[in-house]
Write a protein that holds these residues in place. Sequence first.
Motif, mmCIF file in Angstrom:
data_model
loop_
_atom_site.group_PDB
_atom_site.id
_atom_site.type_symbol
_atom_site.label_atom_id
_atom_site.label_comp_id
_atom_site.label_asym_id
_atom_site.label_seq_id
_atom_site.Cartn_x
_atom_site.Cartn_y
_atom_site.Cartn_z
ATOM 1 N N GLY A 16 4.322 10.622 48.577
ATOM 2 C CA GLY A 16 5.090 11.801 47.886
ATOM 3 C C GLY A 16 6.705 11.322 48.200
ATOM 4 O O GLY A 16 7.342 12.295 48.017
ATOM 5 N N VAL A 17 6.855 10.502 48.903
ATOM 6 C CA VAL A 17 8.318 10.398 49.321
ATOM 7 C C VAL A 17 9.214 9.286 48.485
ATOM 8 O O VAL A 17 10.367 9.220 49.009
ATOM 9 C CB VAL A 17 8.266 9.707 50.834
ATOM 10 N N VAL A 18 8.669 8.481 47.626
ATOM 11 C CA VAL A 18 9.250 7.885 46.732
ATOM 12 C C VAL A 18 8.908 7.958 45.507
ATOM 13 O O VAL A 18 7.759 8.670 45.098
ATOM 14 C CB VAL A 18 9.041 6.253 47.210
ATOM 15 N N PRO A 19 9.678 7.467 44.475
ATOM 16 C CA PRO A 19 9.032 7.832 43.152
ATOM 17 C C PRO A 19 7.547 6.923 42.782
ATOM 18 O O PRO A 19 7.670 5.983 43.014
ATOM 19 C CB PRO A 19 10.264 7.005 42.245
ATOM 20 N N PRO A 20 6.887 8.024 42.116
ATOM 21 C CA PRO A 20 5.710 7.342 41.545
ATOM 22 C C PRO A 20 5.797 6.066 40.644
ATOM 23 O O PRO A 20 6.719 5.892 39.791
ATOM 24 C CB PRO A 20 4.992 8.314 41.073
ATOM 25 N N ILE A 69 -3.777 -0.830 43.651
ATOM 26 C CA ILE A 69 -4.330 0.052 44.287
ATOM 27 C C ILE A 69 -3.360 0.148 45.626
ATOM 28 O O ILE A 69 -2.646 -0.486 45.683
ATOM 29 C CB ILE A 69 -5.783 -0.507 44.803
ATOM 30 N N ASN A 70 -3.953 1.051 46.231
ATOM 31 C CA ASN A 70 -2.906 1.467 47.563
ATOM 32 C C ASN A 70 -3.935 1.265 48.898
ATOM 33 O O ASN A 70 -5.025 1.839 48.944
ATOM 34 C CB ASN A 70 -2.791 2.960 47.653
ATOM 35 N N SER A 80 -1.621 8.224 44.067
ATOM 36 C CA SER A 80 -0.330 8.513 44.173
ATOM 37 C C SER A 80 -0.383 10.032 44.581
ATOM 38 O O SER A 80 -0.920 10.729 43.874
ATOM 39 C CB SER A 80 0.214 8.318 42.669
ATOM 40 N N ALA A 81 0.175 10.701 45.344
ATOM 41 C CA ALA A 81 0.185 11.995 46.091
ATOM 42 C C ALA A 81 0.822 12.959 44.911
ATOM 43 O O ALA A 81 0.264 14.063 44.770
ATOM 44 C CB ALA A 81 0.702 12.257 47.281
ATOM 45 N N LEU A 82 1.689 12.749 44.625
ATOM 46 C CA LEU A 82 2.701 13.436 43.575
ATOM 47 C C LEU A 82 1.912 13.309 42.156
ATOM 48 O O LEU A 82 1.475 12.232 41.917
ATOM 49 C CB LEU A 82 4.229 13.280 43.620
ATOM 50 N N ALA A 93 -2.978 9.470 40.258
ATOM 51 C CA ALA A 93 -3.410 8.192 39.633
ATOM 52 C C ALA A 93 -3.899 7.224 40.895
ATOM 53 O O ALA A 93 -2.905 7.147 41.615
ATOM 54 C CB ALA A 93 -2.535 7.594 38.685
ATOM 55 N N LEU A 94 -4.989 6.804 40.817
ATOM 56 C CA LEU A 94 -5.281 5.925 41.766
ATOM 57 C C LEU A 94 -4.607 4.174 41.498
ATOM 58 O O LEU A 94 -4.643 3.667 42.372
ATOM 59 C CB LEU A 94 -6.838 5.760 41.983
#
Length: 499
Positions: free
Chosen positions: A376-380, A402-403, A361-363, A368-369
């Motif tokens: 970073g464009v939507v809520p984590p 996972i992403n 998660s970028a933000l 967290a992976l």
Amino acid sequence: MNYRSTLMAASAAVALTGLANAQAGNDHNWNSLRSGPPVLVFGPGFFDVNASGADIGIGDAMRACYSVDITQGGRNETNGGNWELTWAYYTQAWGGNNTIPGVDLGPMLFNSQVSDDLGDDSCFSGFFAQAGNLSESFGGFILPGVIAGTAGSSLNQGFFWQIAFQFTGSPLPQGPNTLGADPVAGAFFPGTPLLAHFLFEVQGPVNAGDFNKQYFIGSTSELNGINPAGTGGSTNGNVLSGLNLFGVNADQSGTVAGSRWTAFDEINNTLTGGTIFLNQPGDTEWFGGVAFSTPNLSGINNANTGGGNADWTVTGGNLSTIDFRILDRLSGSQTTAAAASVFDPFIVFNQAFILLSSTPSALGQQNALSWDDLGGVVPPKFGTYILPPQNTVREGAQTIAINFDASTSAFLGAGIGLLGAFTNNISPIDGSVTSLFDYGISSGISGSSQLPAAIPLATAAPGAGGARLGIHGLGLQVSALVGSLDVTELTNAKTAVLQ
């Protein structure tokens, strides 16, 4: 030293019963931070060096701190974002000259905890002043006292006791897997929480004194990752862990380890604490651990499965031999004929699958992976945005943690995905207590699925130190009655920190 084990069952209401009354099923998916044999004895002098006639009492404690990903994923999410305990074990010895013989167990605590400052060690309680705001939630507390059946053998005779507790009743002890507010992500998406550590603590006995000598036991383990670029163990890559408390980074202070100790000085009324290690930070762990209802995903590092199980050495020197393990006692019992209570003769395929990713998660403070925010464009949130929740046979809809990225494809292309068949497991209901006392230690234990063959790394990757990989697992089954490939349920998440 010699092992002697006694099995007790404890309900959330703290009633103690014998094994005959314990509803011990296929839910003992152990997660232990230690791998090695007992090597250290922490006696009264360790905790109370200033007192005349040192003892262990309230304030003197050993604490196991699990990494933040261990309660992310699987039933932890379908249980409303809460971990759920099924068993706990600890190891203790008593002094042969005690007035009341036997292991005297002090308060046992289970809770979630997190700090909003990366330099804090959120594995310590709020009694230790740190820079950030500590958020904590207590999920369980019991006080067993003197354990019946332990009076026959003391430390003087070379014995220590491993004692296991089953939690029964409904609800089981549970607590949140997220707490507090993320100071980074919250600036963009208010209300985003932080991922919490799970803590298991055993205090010294209530009746402390010269007549009641009690001893904790420590163990060697595989080395937790201590690369200055990114530490492993309980830090999940955060090399700053403990900086505010110890003045040095995690690779020097030992906060990569899962074990903490506290000591209360009755003369000066001061509380001190620290980490434990013999030679290097992270090489020693306390003998104690818990089992969760969620199937347990861990790494295997040179056949070790303790707190550094996925801190694989890839940069040089003695490179790791790596493996993965999913511990799911129920899956192991379903294809074991002797496990009559849950045996299903129609299951013709019973294996596990893992997925890996290098995209967090970028933000957010923790990046967290197991969480996703689409860059970073939507809520984590927990789990991927890309795929909808997967329908599982046991737990309904569950989200993959996972992403999906190029790393995911690369590992699948290299043939790292499908694990082997679950090994046989016979639960106590069906007449065996063997798996209850393995405490999830080592590979190849009952009810587990691993790679068909461990992978010895042959080529060093000098620039990979500190890199993190997210891992998630799921159980797969095919029944001859249905003919389709079913997902049984998902595991916890896991972060590998390369060394």
